[in-house]
Scaffold this motif. Structure first.
Motif, short mmCIF file in Angstrom:
data_model
loop_
_atom_site.label_atom_id
_atom_site.label_comp_id
_atom_site.label_asym_id
_atom_site.label_seq_id
_atom_site.Cartn_x
_atom_site.Cartn_y
_atom_site.Cartn_z
N LYS A 1 0.84 -1.20 0.00
CA LYS A 1 0.00 0.00 0.00
C LYS A 1 0.88 1.25 0.00
N ALA A 2 1.91 1.19 -0.85
CA ALA A 2 2.90 2.28 -0.91
C ALA A 2 2.28 3.54 -1.50
N GLU A 3 2.72 4.68 -1.02
CA GLU A 3 2.19 5.97 -1.46
C GLU A 3 3.16 6.65 -2.43
N LEU A 4 2.61 7.47 -3.29
CA LEU A 4 3.42 8.20 -4.25
C LEU A 4 4.27 9.25 -3.54
N LEU A 5 5.58 9.21 -3.78
CA LEU A 5 6.50 10.13 -3.14
C LEU A 5 7.09 11.16 -4.09
N HIS A 6 7.29 10.78 -5.36
CA HIS A 6 7.95 11.68 -6.30
C HIS A 6 7.64 11.21 -7.72
N VAL A 7 7.67 12.15 -8.65
CA VAL A 7 7.42 11.85 -10.06
C VAL A 7 8.57 12.40 -10.91
N ILE A 8 9.14 11.54 -11.75
CA ILE A 8 10.08 11.99 -12.78
C ILE A 8 9.25 12.13 -14.06
N GLY A 9 8.98 13.35 -14.46
CA GLY A 9 8.13 13.58 -15.62
C GLY A 9 8.66 12.92 -16.87
N GLY A 10 7.78 12.25 -17.61
CA GLY A 10 8.23 11.51 -18.78
C GLY A 10 8.39 12.35 -20.04
N GLU A 11 7.81 13.55 -20.06
CA GLU A 11 7.80 14.33 -21.29
C GLU A 11 9.21 14.67 -21.77
N SER A 12 10.15 14.83 -20.82
CA SER A 12 11.52 15.18 -21.19
C SER A 12 12.34 13.98 -21.64
N PHE A 13 11.85 12.77 -21.35
CA PHE A 13 12.65 11.58 -21.59
C PHE A 13 11.99 10.57 -22.52
N VAL A 14 10.66 10.47 -22.48
CA VAL A 14 9.95 9.41 -23.20
C VAL A 14 9.46 9.91 -24.55
N ASP A 15 9.60 9.07 -25.58
CA ASP A 15 9.02 9.36 -26.88
C ASP A 15 7.53 9.06 -26.81
N LEU A 16 6.71 10.11 -26.78
CA LEU A 16 5.28 9.92 -26.57
C LEU A 16 4.59 9.28 -27.75
N GLN A 17 5.25 9.20 -28.90
CA GLN A 17 4.67 8.48 -30.03
C GLN A 17 4.85 6.97 -29.88
N LEU A 18 5.81 6.55 -29.05
CA LEU A 18 6.00 5.14 -28.77
C LEU A 18 5.31 4.71 -27.49
N GLN A 19 5.38 5.57 -26.47
CA GLN A 19 4.70 5.31 -25.21
C GLN A 19 3.54 6.30 -25.09
N ARG A 20 2.43 5.95 -25.69
CA ARG A 20 1.30 6.87 -25.75
C ARG A 20 0.70 7.12 -24.37
N PRO A 21 0.42 8.38 -24.02
CA PRO A 21 -0.35 8.65 -22.80
C PRO A 21 -1.72 8.02 -22.91
N ARG A 22 -2.33 7.71 -21.76
CA ARG A 22 -3.64 7.07 -21.75
C ARG A 22 -4.66 8.02 -21.11
N MET A 23 -5.84 8.06 -21.70
CA MET A 23 -6.92 8.89 -21.18
C MET A 23 -7.91 8.01 -20.42
N TYR A 24 -8.36 8.50 -19.28
CA TYR A 24 -9.39 7.80 -18.52
C TYR A 24 -10.26 8.83 -17.81
N ARG A 25 -11.37 8.39 -17.27
CA ARG A 25 -12.26 9.27 -16.52
C ARG A 25 -12.11 8.99 -15.03
N ASP A 26 -11.98 10.06 -14.26
CA ASP A 26 -11.83 9.88 -12.82
C ASP A 26 -13.18 9.62 -12.17
N GLU A 27 -13.21 9.59 -10.84
CA GLU A 27 -14.44 9.26 -10.13
C GLU A 27 -15.56 10.25 -10.38
N SER A 28 -15.21 11.47 -10.70
CA SER A 28 -16.24 12.49 -10.97
C SER A 28 -16.65 12.51 -12.44
#
Length: 352
Positions: free
Chosen positions: A40-67
């Motif tokens: 039940k580990a909690e999020l501590l830090h994020v290394i943003g992928g936009e500077s490192f990941v090719d978004l055409q190969l690793q496509r972001p995913r869209m979803y709907r939240d609870e609201s």
């Protein structure tokens, strides 16, 4: 190496896995996600992928939240861990749950960190430096880098694991070997070398995944990773549904092979090669070398029985549709740096 723990205390350990080239059969990413859920580990830090990941190969995913609002999940690398809050001492913690990770004596494990992410498409050195900085900020003593590779390995035999380290002290403490591989590598090796330069101990834990079932997740390989982590870190990891998934996975492959004579013959040839190799390890020079090692350990007062380090039997395997469970040889465009005709020759993993 970080000096955040006393010699008699367990080290603070970061377990990292990256989707992409070093995640055959989703074995490493599934292992880390399983550990995060248990802890039940909690999020501590994020290394943003936009500077490192090719978004055409690793496509972001869209979803709907609870609201019901649309949200984009970016391919970031995220650090998870157990948060120690004032006033929590003595109170129930996530690690106290029956299905949580514990020490051998049943006490909770509170100093594990997890880093699931994506192999960057660019700027590897800066990405590796960010991982090193996280390890330093959180006082990590040991980083375990997970990798899985496609190999000429039969699904019906134990999954082979290998553990390597560059630091002699780390090798001695964890029974690791030194890799003598030279050639193309992935982000795991880049991070490993950056950690070495920062004098932070690291291990590279690799497993072999049968290449002829590459299109399906391999829960049997995930189980092999968890087994080895238990051994290395002296912890107990509940498996949840993984045993059942692995059994279904292997049974499904067996059913399909029964209706395919060519596949049956091919698997049998892999089984014979593996059995011959294991038999050779228990005879002649191999036994002599193992006994010599036993005598050396006995002289130091830390002997273990010859052959104790042999590969453990993991004859389990996930139920998937037939088209998912089996596939053609890996597409070289989807597995850069890997010759589909030589799946057992992973460029980054240790070769034996």
């Amino acid at each position: 190496m970080n000096d955040s723990t006393a010699p008699d205390l367990a080290p603070r350990v970061l377990i990292a896995a990256f989707q992409g080239w070093s995640d055959a059969g989703d074995a490493t990413s599934e292992a880390v996600q399983h550990l995060i859920k248990l802890q039940k580990a909690e999020l501590l830090h994020v290394i943003g992928g936009e500077s490192f990941v090719d978004l055409q190969l690793q496509r972001p995913r869209m979803y709907r939240d609870e609201s019901g609002r649309r949200t984009i999940d970016w391919p970031d690398t995220r650090l998870y861990g157990t948060v120690h809050r004032p006033g929590q001492e003595g109170a129930a913690t996530p690690a106290a749950d029956a299905d949580a990770i514990t020490r051998i004596d049943g006490s909770p494990v509170l100093d594990l960190f997890f880093l699931p992410g994506y192999e960057p498409g660019r700027d590897w050195e800066n990405f590796a430096d960010e991982v090193v900085e996280l390890a330093e900020v959180w006082g990590v003593d040991l980083v375990v880098l997970l990798g899985s590779m496609y190999s000429d390995a039969p699904h019906s035999r134990p999954i082979i694991t290998s553990v390597t380290a560059e630091d002699p002290e780390v090798r001695e403490r964890y029974g690791a070997e030194r890799s003598d591989y030279e050639g193309p590598v992935g982000i795991v090796t880049a991070i490993e070398m950056a950690l070495e330069a920062a004098t932070i101990g690291s291990l590279a834990l690799w497993v072999q995944v049968p290449h002829y079932v590459h299109s399906a997740p391999s829960p049997k390989a995930t189980l092999a990773i968890l087994d080895k982590l238990e051994e290395l870190l002296d912890i107990v990891i509940p498996r949840g549904e993984l045993f059942a998934q692995a059994t279904d996975w292997e049974s499904n492959i067996n059913r399909i092979a029964e209706n395919d004579d060519d596949m049956t013959r091919y698997i049998r040839s892999l089984e014979e090669a593996r059995d011959d190799a294991l038999a050779a390890e228990t005879t002649g020079d191999a036994l002599a070398a193992e006994f010599e090692k036993f005598l050396e350990q006995d002289a130091r007062g830390e002997a273990s029985a010859p052959g104790e380090s042999a590969v453990q039997d993991q004859a389990l395997g996930q139920d998937h549709d037939q088209d998912q469970a089996l596939g053609q040889d890996p597409d070289p465009d989807q597995n850069p740096g890997q010759d589909p005709g030589h799946q057992g020759q992973d460029p980054e993993a240790p070769q034996h």
